[in-house]
Design a protein around this motif. Sequence first.
Motif, PDB file in Angstrom:
ATOM      1  N   VAL A 254       0.836  -1.208   0.000  1.00 25.24           N
ATOM      2  CA  VAL A 254       0.000   0.000   0.000  1.00 25.24           C
ATOM      3  C   VAL A 254       0.866   1.251   0.000  1.00 25.24           C
ATOM      4  N   ALA A 255       1.974   1.223   0.724  1.00 26.35           N
ATOM      5  CA  ALA A 255       2.874   2.375   0.727  1.00 26.35           C
ATOM      6  C   ALA A 255       3.361   2.688  -0.681  1.00 26.35           C
ATOM      7  N   GLU A 256       3.642   1.640  -1.455  1.00 25.23           N
ATOM      8  CA  GLU A 256       4.063   1.846  -2.840  1.00 25.23           C
ATOM      9  C   GLU A 256       2.897   2.318  -3.695  1.00 25.23           C
ATOM     10  N   LEU A 257       1.715   1.738  -3.488  1.00 24.37           N
ATOM     11  CA  LEU A 257       0.547   2.113  -4.287  1.00 24.37           C
ATOM     12  C   LEU A 257       0.169   3.572  -4.067  1.00 24.37           C
ATOM     13  N   ARG A 258       0.382   4.080  -2.861  1.00 28.90           N
ATOM     14  CA  ARG A 258       0.050   5.489  -2.569  1.00 28.90           C
ATOM     15  C   ARG A 258       0.757   6.450  -3.511  1.00 28.90           C
ATOM     16  N   ARG A 259       1.941   6.077  -3.974  1.00 26.83           N
ATOM     17  CA  ARG A 259       2.702   6.965  -4.842  1.00 26.83           C
ATOM     18  C   ARG A 259       1.998   7.198  -6.176  1.00 26.83           C
ATOM     19  N   TYR A 260       1.095   6.290  -6.563  1.00 30.98           N
ATOM     20  CA  TYR A 260       0.414   6.369  -7.856  1.00 30.98           C
ATOM     21  C   TYR A 260      -1.047   6.772  -7.724  1.00 30.98           C
ATOM     22  N   HIS A 261      -1.482   7.049  -6.516  1.00 27.83           N
ATOM     23  CA  HIS A 261      -2.903   7.259  -6.248  1.00 27.83           C
ATOM     24  C   HIS A 261      -3.150   8.686  -5.776  1.00 27.83           C
ATOM     25  N   ARG A 262      -4.113   9.353  -6.403  1.00 33.70           N
ATOM     26  CA  ARG A 262      -4.447  10.723  -6.009  1.00 33.70           C
ATOM     27  C   ARG A 262      -5.450  10.701  -4.857  1.00 33.70           C
ATOM     28  N   GLY A 263      -4.995  10.265  -3.727  1.00 38.13           N
ATOM     29  CA  GLY A 263      -5.847  10.186  -2.562  1.00 38.13           C
ATOM     30  C   GLY A 263      -5.145   9.463  -1.438  1.00 38.13           C
ATOM     31  N   HIS A 264      -5.812   9.405  -0.284  1.00 36.97           N
ATOM     32  CA  HIS A 264      -5.254   8.747   0.887  1.00 36.97           C
ATOM     33  C   HIS A 264      -5.685   7.285   0.929  1.00 36.97           C
ATOM     34  N   ILE A 265      -4.753   6.391   1.244  1.00 39.78           N
ATOM     35  CA  ILE A 265      -5.061   4.983   1.481  1.00 39.78           C
ATOM     36  C   ILE A 265      -4.466   4.613   2.832  1.00 39.78           C
ATOM     37  N   GLY A 266      -5.315   4.236   3.766  1.00 40.25           N
ATOM     38  CA  GLY A 266      -4.855   3.839   5.085  1.00 40.25           C
ATOM     39  C   GLY A 266      -5.049   2.348   5.298  1.00 40.25           C
ATOM     40  N   VAL A 267      -4.200   1.752   6.143  1.00 35.98           N
ATOM     41  CA  VAL A 267      -4.264   0.325   6.430  1.00 35.98           C
ATOM     42  C   VAL A 267      -4.395   0.127   7.935  1.00 35.98           C
ATOM     43  N   ALA A 268      -5.407  -0.620   8.354  1.00 31.17           N
ATOM     44  CA  ALA A 268      -5.598  -0.910   9.769  1.00 31.17           C
ATOM     45  C   ALA A 268      -4.463  -1.804  10.263  1.00 31.17           C
ATOM     46  N   PRO A 269      -3.998  -1.587  11.500  1.00 28.51           N
ATOM     47  CA  PRO A 269      -2.899  -2.407  12.031  1.00 28.51           C
ATOM     48  C   PRO A 269      -3.204  -3.898  12.035  1.00 28.51           C
ATOM     49  N   GLN A 270      -4.484  -4.269  12.175  1.00 23.48           N
ATOM     50  CA  GLN A 270      -4.840  -5.690  12.250  1.00 23.48           C
ATOM     51  C   GLN A 270      -4.535  -6.445  10.962  1.00 23.48           C
ATOM     52  N   VAL A 271      -4.477  -5.742   9.829  1.00 24.31           N
ATOM     53  CA  VAL A 271      -4.224  -6.418   8.552  1.00 24.31           C
ATOM     54  C   VAL A 271      -2.934  -5.952   7.894  1.00 24.31           C
ATOM     55  N   ALA A 272      -2.211  -5.059   8.528  1.00 27.32           N
ATOM     56  CA  ALA A 272      -1.031  -4.463   7.901  1.00 27.32           C
ATOM     57  C   ALA A 272       0.059  -5.475   7.578  1.00 27.32           C
ATOM     58  N   GLU A 273       0.141  -6.559   8.359  1.00 28.77           N
ATOM     59  CA  GLU A 273       1.217  -7.528   8.164  1.00 28.77           C
ATOM     60  C   GLU A 273       0.813  -8.719   7.301  1.00 28.77           C
ATOM     61  N   LEU A 274      -0.403  -8.723   6.755  1.00 23.69           N
ATOM     62  CA  LEU A 274      -0.798  -9.806   5.859  1.00 23.69           C
ATOM     63  C   LEU A 274       0.172  -9.875   4.680  1.00 23.69           C
ATOM     64  N   ARG A 275       0.561 -11.088   4.294  1.00 22.88           N
ATOM     65  CA  ARG A 275       1.528 -11.248   3.210  1.00 22.88           C
ATOM     66  C   ARG A 275       0.827 -11.200   1.852  1.00 22.88           C
ATOM     67  N   VAL A 276       1.489 -10.581   0.891  1.00 20.87           N
ATOM     68  CA  VAL A 276       0.915 -10.375  -0.437  1.00 20.87           C
ATOM     69  C   VAL A 276       1.880 -10.910  -1.498  1.00 20.87           C
ATOM     70  N   LEU A 277       1.322 -11.617  -2.468  1.00 22.59           N
ATOM     71  CA  LEU A 277       2.072 -12.133  -3.604  1.00 22.59           C
ATOM     72  C   LEU A 277       1.387 -11.696  -4.903  1.00 22.59           C
ATOM     73  N   GLY A 278       2.186 -11.550  -5.961  1.00 20.54           N
ATOM     74  CA  GLY A 278       1.581 -11.327  -7.271  1.00 20.54           C
ATOM     75  C   GLY A 278       1.967 -10.000  -7.899  1.00 20.54           C
ATOM     76  N   GLY A 279       1.397  -9.772  -9.079  1.00 17.43           N
ATOM     77  CA  GLY A 279       1.611  -8.527  -9.806  1.00 17.43           C
ATOM     78  C   GLY A 279       0.298  -7.778  -9.927  1.00 17.43           C
ATOM     79  N   TYR A 280       0.331  -6.456  -9.722  1.00 12.09           N
ATOM     80  CA  TYR A 280      -0.883  -5.644  -9.694  1.00 12.09           C
ATOM     81  C   TYR A 280      -0.693  -4.421 -10.593  1.00 12.09           C
ATOM     82  N   PRO A 281      -1.785  -3.911 -11.198  1.00 16.26           N
ATOM     83  CA  PRO A 281      -1.675  -2.785 -12.135  1.00 16.26           C
ATOM     84  C   PRO A 281      -1.423  -1.466 -11.417  1.00 16.26           C
ATOM     85  N   LEU A 282      -0.283  -0.862 -11.702  1.00 19.24           N
ATOM     86  CA  LEU A 282       0.066   0.410 -11.072  1.00 19.24           C
ATOM     87  C   LEU A 282      -0.829   1.552 -11.527  1.00 19.24           C
ATOM     88  N   ARG A 283      -1.236   1.521 -12.784  1.00 18.48           N
ATOM     89  CA  ARG A 283      -1.983   2.650 -13.327  1.00 18.48           C
ATOM     90  C   ARG A 283      -3.472   2.596 -12.976  1.00 18.48           C
TER      91      ARG A 283
END
Length: 313
Positions: A254-283
């Motif tokens: 999410v920290a990386e995605l924020r750089r491409y997003h015109r808005g705020h994205i917050g993550v709750a601490p309860q899910v912040a450490e969930l592991r993520v795999l894969g490729g996602y569209p930056l644009r």
Amino acid sequence: MQHAADWFALLRSGDATEQDRADWRSWLAQSPEHRAAWAYAESISRRFAPVQTPENRRAAAAALTQVRQTRHGRRHLLRGIVALAGTGLLGWAGWRHSPLPELTLAWSADHHTGTGEIRDIALADGTRIWLNTASALNADYQPALRRVDLLGGEMLIETAHDARPFVATTRHGRLRALGTRFTVRLDGDTTLLAVYQGAVEVRTGQGALRIISAGSQVRFDNAQIQPTVAADPAREAWTRGVLLAADIPLKDLVAELRRYHRGHIGVAPQVAELRVLGGYPLRDPERTLAMLESVLPIRVQHTLPWWTTIDPK
């Protein structure tokens, strides 16, 4: 800050009841942090005049900003208090996600990008540079030297064959390309270098020197060069519009995605450490969030059109 955004949206919507106002006053009284968040929201709202439209003169523009503050010698990012400049919720204005001093430099840079934009630049000698979101650089080609200065953000360089040396600089030091393909990123108080072909000589502002070979990356500041580690493929994948997650915490993605997003994205601490795999569209940050919501135990909520939070499902 999330609560301040919720209260601000409610109180400016015209739907708040007397009980809502009483609850808001109680919330303000609970802690100095609540009062500080609310004061910041109000201060931003006063900076922008309402935008009047023929269709609805009560409509107002939203103004969002990102501020870097210095506290106890460290720089902290105050992300995303929403401020509505008026009584409506119909309009909103985007903003760039770069520190204000770097943004000022970007306006006069030879090459720059907006939030969410990625540019492929061809220089006079055939060198190619991919300029990442909210980034800026200057190019200075002389008879005996090819030089680019990264003012903010990130770039990937693929140097062309030329007798002249090729160097890239940041505020932390100088990088000399040794027939190479590499990325350079200004990342807070350090520069991140990742080398994918050839090698790069790093020289910090205070003279520390090291050669980084292909397949390695390193961080450095004005004084020292940190230990070398394996190059992160994600630092090259963005040139193809891909946000690559190789078993990383959700908060990092999410920290990386924020750089491409015109808005705020917050993550709750309860899910912040969930592991993520894969490729996602930056644009397409909204599509990325929907993809994450479909495979993780999370819920994506939009408090306001420009204010998104990720909570446990």
